[in-house]
Write a protein that holds these residues in place. Structure first.
Motif, PDB file in Angstrom:
ATOM      1  N   ARG A 133     -48.751  57.363  44.455  1.00  0.00           N
ATOM      2  CA  ARG A 133     -48.789  58.443  45.440  1.00  0.00           C
ATOM      3  C   ARG A 133     -47.837  58.169  46.601  1.00  0.00           C
ATOM      4  NH1 ARG A 133     -54.596  60.255  47.370  1.00  0.00           N
ATOM      5  NH2 ARG A 133     -54.621  60.693  45.121  1.00  0.00           N
ATOM      6  N   ASN A 134     -47.766  56.910  47.036  1.00  0.00           N
ATOM      7  CA  ASN A 134     -46.924  56.557  48.173  1.00  0.00           C
ATOM      8  C   ASN A 134     -45.612  55.893  47.770  1.00  0.00           C
ATOM      9  OD1 ASN A 134     -48.752  57.419  50.318  1.00  0.00           O
ATOM     10  ND2 ASN A 134     -50.074  55.743  49.613  1.00  0.00           N
ATOM     11  N   PRO A 154     -41.881  49.378  49.661  1.00  0.00           N
ATOM     12  CA  PRO A 154     -41.720  50.840  49.528  1.00  0.00           C
ATOM     13  C   PRO A 154     -40.500  51.200  48.666  1.00  0.00           C
ATOM     14  CG  PRO A 154     -40.859  50.128  51.642  1.00  0.00           C
ATOM     15  CD  PRO A 154     -41.414  48.887  50.974  1.00  0.00           C
ATOM     16  N   VAL A 155     -40.619  50.933  47.393  1.00  0.00           N
ATOM     17  CA  VAL A 155     -39.481  51.068  46.485  1.00  0.00           C
ATOM     18  C   VAL A 155     -38.971  52.506  46.413  1.00  0.00           C
ATOM     19  CG1 VAL A 155     -38.767  50.883  44.061  1.00  0.00           C
ATOM     20  CG2 VAL A 155     -40.107  49.052  45.119  1.00  0.00           C
ATOM     21  N   ALA A 156     -39.873  53.482  46.359  1.00  0.00           N
ATOM     22  CA  ALA A 156     -39.439  54.874  46.214  1.00  0.00           C
ATOM     23  C   ALA A 156     -38.568  55.302  47.395  1.00  0.00           C
ATOM     24  CB  ALA A 156     -40.644  55.798  46.073  1.00  0.00           C
ATOM     25  N   VAL A 167     -37.119  59.658  43.963  1.00  0.00           N
ATOM     26  CA  VAL A 167     -37.504  58.456  43.221  1.00  0.00           C
ATOM     27  C   VAL A 167     -39.027  58.316  43.193  1.00  0.00           C
ATOM     28  CG1 VAL A 167     -37.377  55.923  43.147  1.00  0.00           C
ATOM     29  CG2 VAL A 167     -35.348  57.248  43.764  1.00  0.00           C
ATOM     30  N   ALA A 168     -39.547  57.990  42.023  1.00  0.00           N
ATOM     31  CA  ALA A 168     -40.970  57.673  41.851  1.00  0.00           C
ATOM     32  C   ALA A 168     -41.074  56.257  41.299  1.00  0.00           C
ATOM     33  CB  ALA A 168     -41.627  58.666  40.903  1.00  0.00           C
ATOM     34  N   VAL A 169     -42.253  55.667  41.428  1.00  0.00           N
ATOM     35  CA  VAL A 169     -42.490  54.311  40.924  1.00  0.00           C
ATOM     36  C   VAL A 169     -43.683  54.336  39.984  1.00  0.00           C
ATOM     37  CG1 VAL A 169     -42.799  51.890  41.558  1.00  0.00           C
ATOM     38  CG2 VAL A 169     -41.684  53.440  43.149  1.00  0.00           C
ATOM     39  N   GLU A 170     -43.596  53.569  38.900  1.00  0.00           N
ATOM     40  CA  GLU A 170     -44.661  53.527  37.899  1.00  0.00           C
ATOM     41  C   GLU A 170     -44.749  52.120  37.330  1.00  0.00           C
ATOM     42  OE1 GLU A 170     -47.497  54.043  36.474  1.00  0.00           O
ATOM     43  OE2 GLU A 170     -47.106  56.179  36.136  1.00  0.00           O
TER      44      GLU A 170
END
Length: 385
Positions: free
Chosen positions: A152-153, A168-170, A181-184
């Motif tokens: 979400r963040n 905070p990679v995204a 950018v999203a992170v998974e």
């Protein structure tokens, strides 16, 4: 209806047509109307716009039982692409996949010291420049990371093997690349890739096990990732199934990955950690072929690996468990023991077969799944084509 509501409805209807073509295959306009439940006139309008945009093309007409021959529509989608990145301890991979499912770019770069994040940013920038230089529109990028991810963040809460906490990679990578950018989690991405284009296509329930420095599980149920309440599901590498005295990167002892992860295997057979996990595994395989003691050690790893697979199977009852990463080149030494443990300890084994399969996507499984995830916004209607 307000203009905003009308636009939202148009995106949703377009996404329905795109999903049908991607997941169910080519179809005529009439078949699409039946599949999606949309009016034929609505489908006709959507298809016209998709053809004009280069996302859909018409193939040769096929005979119909009644009336005029139909012209099946095929999803090409070559000018709309999702970018996937996997960041791992030893390597970074990038894969770009278009709406039609074609791979438009594949790259893997070894991490030779330093922070893998810097390598990932550089690779993302190069990939984006190459793709946009060809006139391709990027929907965004998804970054696959081995650890706990706050989707979400867009924050990596904890990735012990990378040494990341609260990163905070995204936001950071979005600023560096100019992309959404999203992170998974990496195992989730790899599991999705195997379900869409790999070893578990057509299966309802599956589990993917990463075979890298860390061990994580991605769980797929009816085509969707199972993330759990906080998004942290699948951290099986830290269940206490390993040697109680073995220290793990998370700071605990006895974690499963501390006994069956790449570094544990390399140390057990006396092979140095050079190159990608697959290259290191190939060196282990060569050692085992020449050294019966190393082969016996790998059989012991297979026993521990099988106990973990059996535990997951008893909890989740999947159709198949897929072994990925370095497990694949070591399968001749690991798989017989894994199968024996599964047959001995999976409660459902006499009544329902559990397939233990090998990944067909190699080290790029997580990056390919991340690229698929980056296209999700289009297939759900959140982003217009």
């Amino acid at each position: 209806m307000t203009p905003v509501a009308t636009e939202d409805l148009r995106r949703q209807n377009t996404a329905s047509v795109l999903r049908s073509l991607r997941h169910d295959g080519p179809a005529t306009r009439t078949e699409l109307a039946r599949r999606t439940g949309l009016a034929k006139a609505t489908v006709g309008t959507i298809v016209g716009a998709l053809v004009d945009g280069g996302h859909v093309s018409e193939s040769d007409a096929v005979p119909a039982s009644r009336g005029r021959p139909g012209r099946p529509l095929v999803l090409t989608g070559g000018m709309l692409v999702g970018l996937g990145l996997e960041v791992n301890v030893d390597y970074v991979s990038a894969v770009a996949i278009d709406l039609g499912g074609a791979v438009r770019l594949e790259r893997t770069v070894a991490v030779d010291g330093g922070d893998p994040y810097d390598v990932a940013v550089g690779l993302a920038q190069l990939a984006a420049a190459e793709l946009t230089g060809e006139g391709i529109r990027l929907t965004g990028a998804t970054v696959a990371v081995p650890g706990l991810v706050d989707r979400r963040n867009g924050v990596v809460a904890m990735a012990p093997n990378l040494g990341w906490r609260g990163r905070p990679v995204a936001d950071d990578m979005g600023e560096a690349t100019g992309l959404p950018v999203a992170v998974e989690n990496d195992a989730n991405c790899a599991a999705l890739a195997e379900a869409r284009r790999g070893a578990t296509v057509g299966l309802g329930q599956s589990v993917y096990l990463t075979g890298t420095v860390g061990i994580g599980a991605g769980v797929i149920s009816d085509g969707a990732i199972v993330r759990g309440t906080s998004g942290f599901a699948g951290e099986v590498g830290h269940i206490p199934l390993g040697d109680p005295a073995a220290s793990c990167g998370c700071g605990r002892q006895g974690c499963w990955e501390a006994s069956v992860g790449l570094r544990a295997v390399l140390a057990a057979v006396g092979v140095s950690e050079d190159g990608t996990p697959l290259e290191a595994a190939e060196a282990v395989s060569r050692r085992a072929a020449a050294d019966p003691g190393a082969a016996e050690t790998l059989e012991g790893v297979g026993v521990l690996l099988g106990k973990g697979v059996a535990t997951m199977a008893n909890i989740l009852n999947p159709d198949a468990v897929v072994l990925g990463g370095f497990f694949v080149p070591l399968a001749p030494y690991l798989l017989p023991a894994v199968v024996r443990e599964v047959e001995a300890h999976v409660t459902a084994a006499p009544y329902a077969t559990l397939d233990v399969r090998l990944s067909t996507l190699g080290l790029r499984a997580a990056a390919a799944g991340a690229a698929e995830e980056a296209l999700t916004q289009v297939f759900t209607g959140a982003t217009a084509v």
